[in-house]
Design a protein around this motif. Structure first.
Motif, PDB file in Angstrom:
ATOM      1  N   HIS A 180       0.827  -1.206   0.000  1.00 47.48           N
ATOM      2  CA  HIS A 180       0.000   0.000   0.000  1.00 47.48           C
ATOM      3  C   HIS A 180       0.863   1.259   0.000  1.00 47.48           C
ATOM      4  O   HIS A 180       0.488   2.283  -0.567  1.00 47.48           O
ATOM      5  CB  HIS A 180      -0.925   0.007   1.223  1.00 47.48           C
ATOM      6  CG  HIS A 180      -1.890   1.152   1.228  1.00 47.48           C
ATOM      7  ND1 HIS A 180      -3.068   1.145   0.507  1.00 47.48           N
ATOM      8  CD2 HIS A 180      -1.848   2.355   1.851  1.00 47.48           C
ATOM      9  CE1 HIS A 180      -3.710   2.284   0.701  1.00 47.48           C
ATOM     10  NE2 HIS A 180      -2.988   3.033   1.506  1.00 47.48           N
ATOM     11  N   ASP A 190      -6.025   3.423  -8.534  1.00 45.19           N
ATOM     12  CA  ASP A 190      -7.173   2.530  -8.638  1.00 45.19           C
ATOM     13  C   ASP A 190      -7.913   2.552  -7.298  1.00 45.19           C
ATOM     14  O   ASP A 190      -7.522   1.898  -6.334  1.00 45.19           O
ATOM     15  CB  ASP A 190      -6.702   1.112  -8.962  1.00 45.19           C
ATOM     16  CG  ASP A 190      -7.855   0.129  -9.138  1.00 45.19           C
ATOM     17  OD1 ASP A 190      -8.976   0.436  -8.681  1.00 45.19           O
ATOM     18  OD2 ASP A 190      -7.630  -0.947  -9.710  1.00 45.19           O
ATOM     19  N   THR A 191      -8.977   3.336  -7.218  1.00 42.59           N
ATOM     20  CA  THR A 191      -9.674   3.554  -5.953  1.00 42.59           C
ATOM     21  C   THR A 191     -10.182   2.258  -5.341  1.00 42.59           C
ATOM     22  O   THR A 191     -10.105   2.054  -4.120  1.00 42.59           O
ATOM     23  CB  THR A 191     -10.856   4.519  -6.154  1.00 42.59           C
ATOM     24  OG1 THR A 191     -10.359   5.747  -6.683  1.00 42.59           O
ATOM     25  CG2 THR A 191     -11.576   4.787  -4.839  1.00 42.59           C
ATOM     26  N   LYS A 192     -10.677   1.354  -6.155  1.00 46.15           N
ATOM     27  CA  LYS A 192     -11.229   0.100  -5.642  1.00 46.15           C
ATOM     28  C   LYS A 192     -10.157  -0.711  -4.920  1.00 46.15           C
ATOM     29  O   LYS A 192     -10.368  -1.187  -3.796  1.00 46.15           O
ATOM     30  CB  LYS A 192     -11.841  -0.717  -6.781  1.00 46.15           C
ATOM     31  CG  LYS A 192     -12.543  -1.980  -6.300  1.00 46.15           C
ATOM     32  CD  LYS A 192     -13.225  -2.716  -7.456  1.00 46.15           C
ATOM     33  CE  LYS A 192     -13.926  -3.978  -6.962  1.00 46.15           C
ATOM     34  NZ  LYS A 192     -14.600  -4.698  -8.091  1.00 46.15           N
ATOM     35  N   SER A 193      -8.992  -0.886  -5.554  1.00 51.51           N
ATOM     36  CA  SER A 193      -7.925  -1.660  -4.919  1.00 51.51           C
ATOM     37  C   SER A 193      -7.351  -0.902  -3.720  1.00 51.51           C
ATOM     38  O   SER A 193      -6.969  -1.508  -2.707  1.00 51.51           O
ATOM     39  CB  SER A 193      -6.812  -1.974  -5.924  1.00 51.51           C
ATOM     40  OG  SER A 193      -6.121  -0.805  -6.303  1.00 51.51           O
ATOM     41  N   TYR A 194      -7.313   0.410  -3.833  1.00 52.69           N
ATOM     42  CA  TYR A 194      -6.799   1.247  -2.737  1.00 52.69           C
ATOM     43  C   TYR A 194      -7.671   1.067  -1.497  1.00 52.69           C
ATOM     44  O   TYR A 194      -7.178   0.861  -0.388  1.00 52.69           O
ATOM     45  CB  TYR A 194      -6.801   2.703  -3.196  1.00 52.69           C
ATOM     46  CG  TYR A 194      -5.795   3.588  -2.502  1.00 52.69           C
ATOM     47  CD1 TYR A 194      -4.443   3.502  -2.807  1.00 52.69           C
ATOM     48  CD2 TYR A 194      -6.209   4.525  -1.558  1.00 52.69           C
ATOM     49  CE1 TYR A 194      -3.518   4.328  -2.183  1.00 52.69           C
ATOM     50  CE2 TYR A 194      -5.287   5.353  -0.936  1.00 52.69           C
ATOM     51  CZ  TYR A 194      -3.950   5.253  -1.245  1.00 52.69           C
ATOM     52  OH  TYR A 194      -3.036   6.066  -0.626  1.00 52.69           O
ATOM     53  N   GLN A 195      -8.986   1.126  -1.675  1.00 48.09           N
ATOM     54  CA  GLN A 195      -9.903   0.949  -0.550  1.00 48.09           C
ATOM     55  C   GLN A 195      -9.852  -0.471  -0.003  1.00 48.09           C
ATOM     56  O   GLN A 195      -9.960  -0.680   1.210  1.00 48.09           O
ATOM     57  CB  GLN A 195     -11.321   1.316  -0.981  1.00 48.09           C
ATOM     58  CG  GLN A 195     -11.519   2.800  -1.242  1.00 48.09           C
ATOM     59  CD  GLN A 195     -12.933   3.135  -1.684  1.00 48.09           C
ATOM     60  OE1 GLN A 195     -13.679   2.260  -2.133  1.00 48.09           O
ATOM     61  NE2 GLN A 195     -13.308   4.398  -1.564  1.00 48.09           N
ATOM     62  N   GLN A 196      -9.665  -1.435  -0.871  1.00 51.04           N
ATOM     63  CA  GLN A 196      -9.556  -2.822  -0.423  1.00 51.04           C
ATOM     64  C   GLN A 196      -8.332  -3.013   0.463  1.00 51.04           C
ATOM     65  O   GLN A 196      -8.395  -3.697   1.493  1.00 51.04           O
ATOM     66  CB  GLN A 196      -9.482  -3.767  -1.626  1.00 51.04           C
ATOM     67  CG  GLN A 196      -9.329  -5.241  -1.266  1.00 51.04           C
ATOM     68  CD  GLN A 196     -10.493  -5.770  -0.439  1.00 51.04           C
ATOM     69  OE1 GLN A 196     -11.632  -5.372  -0.646  1.00 51.04           O
ATOM     70  NE2 GLN A 196     -10.190  -6.655   0.494  1.00 51.04           N
ATOM     71  N   GLN A 197      -7.211  -2.385   0.077  1.00 50.23           N
ATOM     72  CA  GLN A 197      -6.002  -2.465   0.885  1.00 50.23           C
ATOM     73  C   GLN A 197      -6.225  -1.832   2.264  1.00 50.23           C
ATOM     74  O   GLN A 197      -5.774  -2.361   3.285  1.00 50.23           O
ATOM     75  CB  GLN A 197      -4.849  -1.765   0.161  1.00 50.23           C
ATOM     76  CG  GLN A 197      -4.369  -2.482  -1.080  1.00 50.23           C
ATOM     77  CD  GLN A 197      -3.435  -1.627  -1.919  1.00 50.23           C
ATOM     78  OE1 GLN A 197      -3.094  -0.506  -1.544  1.00 50.23           O
ATOM     79  NE2 GLN A 197      -3.020  -2.146  -3.060  1.00 50.23           N
ATOM     80  N   GLN A 199      -9.103  -1.548   3.806  1.00 50.74           N
ATOM     81  CA  GLN A 199     -10.009  -2.405   4.563  1.00 50.74           C
ATOM     82  C   GLN A 199      -9.261  -3.582   5.175  1.00 50.74           C
ATOM     83  O   GLN A 199      -9.508  -3.971   6.321  1.00 50.74           O
ATOM     84  CB  GLN A 199     -11.141  -2.909   3.668  1.00 50.74           C
ATOM     85  CG  GLN A 199     -12.205  -3.710   4.417  1.00 50.74           C
ATOM     86  CD  GLN A 199     -12.795  -2.944   5.590  1.00 50.74           C
ATOM     87  OE1 GLN A 199     -13.167  -1.780   5.463  1.00 50.74           O
ATOM     88  NE2 GLN A 199     -12.861  -3.592   6.745  1.00 50.74           N
ATOM     89  N   GLU A 200      -8.334  -4.134   4.423  1.00 48.87           N
ATOM     90  CA  GLU A 200      -7.519  -5.240   4.956  1.00 48.87           C
ATOM     91  C   GLU A 200      -6.690  -4.760   6.155  1.00 48.87           C
ATOM     92  O   GLU A 200      -6.539  -5.485   7.145  1.00 48.87           O
ATOM     93  CB  GLU A 200      -6.603  -5.776   3.851  1.00 48.87           C
ATOM     94  CG  GLU A 200      -7.347  -6.514   2.737  1.00 48.87           C
ATOM     95  CD  GLU A 200      -6.452  -6.838   1.552  1.00 48.87           C
ATOM     96  OE1 GLU A 200      -5.253  -6.464   1.597  1.00 48.87           O
ATOM     97  OE2 GLU A 200      -6.940  -7.453   0.583  1.00 48.87           O
ATOM     98  N   GLU A 203      -8.712  -4.461   9.356  1.00 45.71           N
ATOM     99  CA  GLU A 203      -8.886  -5.740  10.051  1.00 45.71           C
ATOM    100  C   GLU A 203      -7.673  -6.046  10.931  1.00 45.71           C
ATOM    101  O   GLU A 203      -7.809  -6.566  12.039  1.00 45.71           O
ATOM    102  CB  GLU A 203      -9.112  -6.856   9.031  1.00 45.71           C
ATOM    103  CG  GLU A 203     -10.430  -6.719   8.267  1.00 45.71           C
ATOM    104  CD  GLU A 203     -10.565  -7.723   7.133  1.00 45.71           C
ATOM    105  OE1 GLU A 203      -9.674  -8.604   7.022  1.00 45.71           O
ATOM    106  OE2 GLU A 203     -11.532  -7.632   6.363  1.00 45.71           O
TER     107      GLU A 203
END
Length: 249
Positions: A180, A190-197, A199-200, A203
């Motif tokens: 990240h 890439d906003t989608k992958s950025y937000q997924q990172q 979110q991970e 956790e």
């Protein structure tokens, strides 16, 4: 993995210290290591103020937001952006350096120089088995800190660093995942992958706090950051910096 890398990766903030002062040799070694850091164009635009006086530490602890470890430690260092000596150089050399000294670029140089020096100091201290903690709360009441430490124009206290013998080893907060922080060739937008990172990572941090507090906290990192940044602080910073004769142009 060598000892230097192990020391770096073992870093954690220490907020409780033994009642045991650093030796003069330790202090001099830490400052000398700070001076060995890279400096832009050899400008060396920083100064370090060492604090041992108990009353001064007590007052600084209050000004930093009543942080007890600012008062109780082996040694307290205050890192300052410093172009005062360069103002003196202008007088010595008969040149008007005010435009450069008051520029945003040179202010950035002072902050970067001081920060590089501080991180060298931190690594040196930790390599001796000492603990450290950066104190950004020094900027809570800058005018009072400036008066207490007799800081002249063209100098700004940036942060303090407590150093000492740890009473116990604190836990280490998990950092953002490497993938990240480290972008290859270009910035990842890439906003989608950025937000997924993110979110991970949430956790991971929630699990960290849950374990550390026996379930009393389950904070996420994005939640912490959103709450903090939604409440602006130290909004007089620009005014104070300019008052000190810095970042005016």
């Amino acid at each position: 993995m060598n000892n230097i890398i192990e020391t770096i990766l073992n870093h954690r903030s220490i907020r409780q210290y033994e009642d045991r002062p650093l030796t003069e040799e330790q202090i001099n070694t830490i400052v000398t290591c700070a001076q060995a850091a890279s400096t832009s164009s050899y400008i060396q635009a920083y100064s370090i103020i060492g604090i041992t006086d108990k009353e001064t530490k007590r007052q600084l602890a209050q000004l930093c937001g009543n942080q007890p470890y600012v008062e109780t430690n082996g040694h307290l260092f205050v890192f300052c952006a410093d172009l005062h000596r360069h103002h003196v150089i202008g007088q010595m050399e008969g040149k008007d350096l005010s435009t450069s000294i008051e520029s945003t670029e040179k202010f950035m140089v002072t902050v970067i120089d001081a920060t590089l020096a501080a991180q060298n100091a931190a690594l040196a201290a930790e390599s001796m088995g000492l603990g450290i903690c950066y104190i950004g709360g020094l900027r809570n009441q800058l005018q009072a800190v400036t008066e207490l430490l007799h800081i002249p124009t063209h100098v700004m206290p940036l942060f303090a660093m407590t150093v000492g013998y740890p009473l116990h080893e604190s836990t280490q907060k998990p950092r953002l995942p490497l993938h990240h922080v480290y972008h290859q060739e270009k910035y990842n937008q890439d906003t989608k992958s950025y937000q997924q990172q993110l979110q991970e990572y949430n956790e991971i941090t929630a699990s960290y706090y849950q374990e550390r507090t026996q379930g009393e906290r389950t904070d996420t990192w994005t939640g912490q950051m959103a709450n903090m940044l939604s409440k602006p602080t130290r909004m007089n910073m620009k005014e104070f910096v300019e008052k000190q004769g810095l970042n005016k142009k």
